[in-house]
Write an enzyme that holds these catalytic residues in place. Structure first.
Site, PDB file in Angstrom:
ATOM      1  N   ARG A  80       6.771  10.005  -0.938  1.00 43.99           N
ATOM      2  CA  ARG A  80       6.748   8.548  -1.093  1.00 43.99           C
ATOM      3  C   ARG A  80       7.040   8.151  -2.546  1.00 43.99           C
ATOM      4  NH1 ARG A  80       1.597   5.310   1.054  1.00 43.99           N
ATOM      5  NH2 ARG A  80       0.684   5.879  -0.942  1.00 43.99           N
ATOM      6  N   ARG A  96     -13.233  -1.110   1.995  1.00 46.35           N
ATOM      7  CA  ARG A  96     -13.438   0.173   1.325  1.00 46.35           C
ATOM      8  C   ARG A  96     -14.847   0.303   0.763  1.00 46.35           C
ATOM      9  NH1 ARG A  96      -7.320   0.506   0.049  1.00 46.35           N
ATOM     10  NH2 ARG A  96      -7.013   2.618  -0.661  1.00 46.35           N
ATOM     11  N   ARG A 129      -7.675   8.872  -6.316  1.00 44.25           N
ATOM     12  CA  ARG A 129      -7.690   8.095  -5.068  1.00 44.25           C
ATOM     13  C   ARG A 129      -8.311   8.894  -3.922  1.00 44.25           C
ATOM     14  NH1 ARG A 129      -1.657   7.112  -4.973  1.00 44.25           N
ATOM     15  NH2 ARG A 129      -1.842   6.256  -2.870  1.00 44.25           N
ATOM     16  N   ARG A 168       6.102   4.075  -6.264  1.00 38.54           N
ATOM     17  CA  ARG A 168       4.808   3.438  -6.559  1.00 38.54           C
ATOM     18  C   ARG A 168       4.170   4.098  -7.761  1.00 38.54           C
ATOM     19  NH1 ARG A 168       0.916   2.675  -1.422  1.00 38.54           N
ATOM     20  NH2 ARG A 168      -0.637   3.203  -2.998  1.00 38.54           N
ATOM     21  N   LYS A 219      -1.493   4.873   7.429  1.00 37.10           N
ATOM     22  CA  LYS A 219      -2.099   3.616   7.902  1.00 37.10           C
ATOM     23  C   LYS A 219      -1.071   2.492   7.946  1.00 37.10           C
ATOM     24  CE  LYS A 219      -5.133   3.535   4.524  1.00 37.10           C
ATOM     25  NZ  LYS A 219      -4.904   4.793   3.784  1.00 37.10           N
TER      26      LYS A 219
HETATM   27  P1  ADP Z   1      -3.577   4.121  -0.509  1.00 37.21           P
HETATM   28  O1  ADP Z   1      -4.263   3.997   0.822  1.00 37.21           O
HETATM   29  O2  ADP Z   1      -2.382   5.002  -0.453  1.00 37.21           O
HETATM   30  O3  ADP Z   1      -4.510   4.456  -1.643  1.00 37.21           O
HETATM   31  P2  ADP Z   1      -3.363   1.225  -0.826  1.00 37.21           P
HETATM   32  O4  ADP Z   1      -2.094   0.481  -0.890  1.00 37.21           O
HETATM   33  O5  ADP Z   1      -4.265   0.982   0.349  1.00 37.21           O
HETATM   34  O6  ADP Z   1      -2.930   2.750  -0.902  1.00 37.21           O
HETATM   35  O7  ADP Z   1      -4.216   0.986  -2.159  1.00 37.21           O
HETATM   36  C1  ADP Z   1      -3.682   1.122  -3.447  1.00 37.21           C
HETATM   37  C2  ADP Z   1      -4.720   0.747  -4.507  1.00 37.21           C
HETATM   38  O8  ADP Z   1      -5.078  -0.643  -4.358  1.00 37.21           O
HETATM   39  C3  ADP Z   1      -6.062   1.480  -4.401  1.00 37.21           C
HETATM   40  O9  ADP Z   1      -6.046   2.720  -5.067  1.00 37.21           O
HETATM   41  C4  ADP Z   1      -7.012   0.467  -5.086  1.00 37.21           C
HETATM   42  O10 ADP Z   1      -6.860   0.480  -6.488  1.00 37.21           O
HETATM   43  C5  ADP Z   1      -6.458  -0.874  -4.616  1.00 37.21           C
HETATM   44  N1  ADP Z   1      -7.105  -1.351  -3.370  1.00 37.21           N
HETATM   45  C6  ADP Z   1      -6.467  -1.585  -2.187  1.00 37.21           C
HETATM   46  N2  ADP Z   1      -7.335  -2.021  -1.258  1.00 37.21           N
HETATM   47  C7  ADP Z   1      -8.553  -2.061  -1.854  1.00 37.21           C
HETATM   48  C8  ADP Z   1      -9.865  -2.399  -1.419  1.00 37.21           C
HETATM   49  N3  ADP Z   1     -10.093  -2.807  -0.165  1.00 37.21           N
HETATM   50  N4  ADP Z   1     -10.894  -2.323  -2.316  1.00 37.21           N
HETATM   51  C9  ADP Z   1     -10.676  -1.936  -3.571  1.00 37.21           C
HETATM   52  N5  ADP Z   1      -9.477  -1.567  -4.052  1.00 37.21           N
HETATM   53  C10 ADP Z   1      -8.415  -1.633  -3.213  1.00 37.21           C
END
Ligand code: ADP
Length: 188
Positions: A127, A88, A144, A133, A13
């Site tokens: 990654r 989400r 996740r 990370r 994404k």
């Molecule tokens: P990925 O898609 O690889 O899980 P992100 O960078 O989108 O990585 O998200 C990393 C973490 O940040 C998630 O596991 C969650 O803890 C938090 N997070 C990110 N966006 C949201 C969201 N919209 N709602 C709730 N938690 C979020």
């Protein structure tokens, strides 16, 4: 134009959102990046959210909604945005619709990148080595991925009902995915 890129962790994404940002002048809004910026800035919020993120769990709706709200201003309202990792939950989706409606805008398309679990795991391992990370480890990744199954089942029907959802094969190489995305976006 406002687009949501949807897909499991490691689906690509962020990579595709950046390409859309460069090519179409859309603002990339990634709640994951915003949260990681809070963590590297060692803010109180960042330190609090790191604990949740490292476990692979979702952070509270009001936190990410507030972050997005800070950007849905004149810039996003005039140029449009590509949302990456947000919404989400259905509450986040409804909040986003309400924010956009305030400036007469809406979500134009929700594009789901589909990638199978085995490919996701190897991308995340790669990654982890490149970016370090702290949530890119096997345990957090499982949570996740599990969280993704739950929240996609909650969020996607919301957009399917509105006829905004479309799928795309995210197993292809980066350029082929971009090409497929351009075809969708150019049609909007
Ligand atoms: P990925 O898609 O690889 O899980 P992100 O960078 O989108 O990585 O998200 C990393 C973490 O940040 C998630 O596991 C969650 O803890 C938090 N997070 C990110 N966006 C949201 C969201 N919209 N709602 C709730 N938690 C979020």
């Amino acid at each position: 134009m406002n687009i949501i890129l949807f897909g499991p962790p490691g689906a690509g994404k962020g990579t595709q959102a950046k390409i859309l940002e460069e090519e179409y002048g859309l603002k990339q809004l990634s709640t994951g990046d915003m949260l990681r910026a809070e963590i590297s800035g060692e803010t109180d919020l960042g330190l609090e959210m790191k604990v949740i993120m490292d476990q692979g769990k979702l952070v509270p709706d009001e936190i990410v909604i507030r972050m997005i709200r800070a950007y849905v201003d004149s810039e996003v309202c005039s140029k449009g945005a590509v949302f990456d990792g947000f919404p989400r939950t259905q509450a986040q989706a409804q909040a986003l619709d309400a924010m956009l409606a305030e400036c007469g805008k809406k979500i134009d398309k929700v594009i789901e990148l589909q990638v199978d679990d085995t490919a996701l795991i190897s991308r995340i391992q790669k990654r982890a080595k490149e970016e370090g990370r702290s949530d890119d480890n096997v345990e957090a990744f499982k949570v996740r991925l599990d969280a993704y199954r739950n929240y996609s089942a909650e969020v996607l029907p919301y957009y399917k009902e509105k006829g905004l959802h479309t799928q795309l094969d995210g197993m292809q190489d980066i350029e082929s995915v971009s090409e497929a995305l351009r075809a969708i976006v150019s049609d909007l």
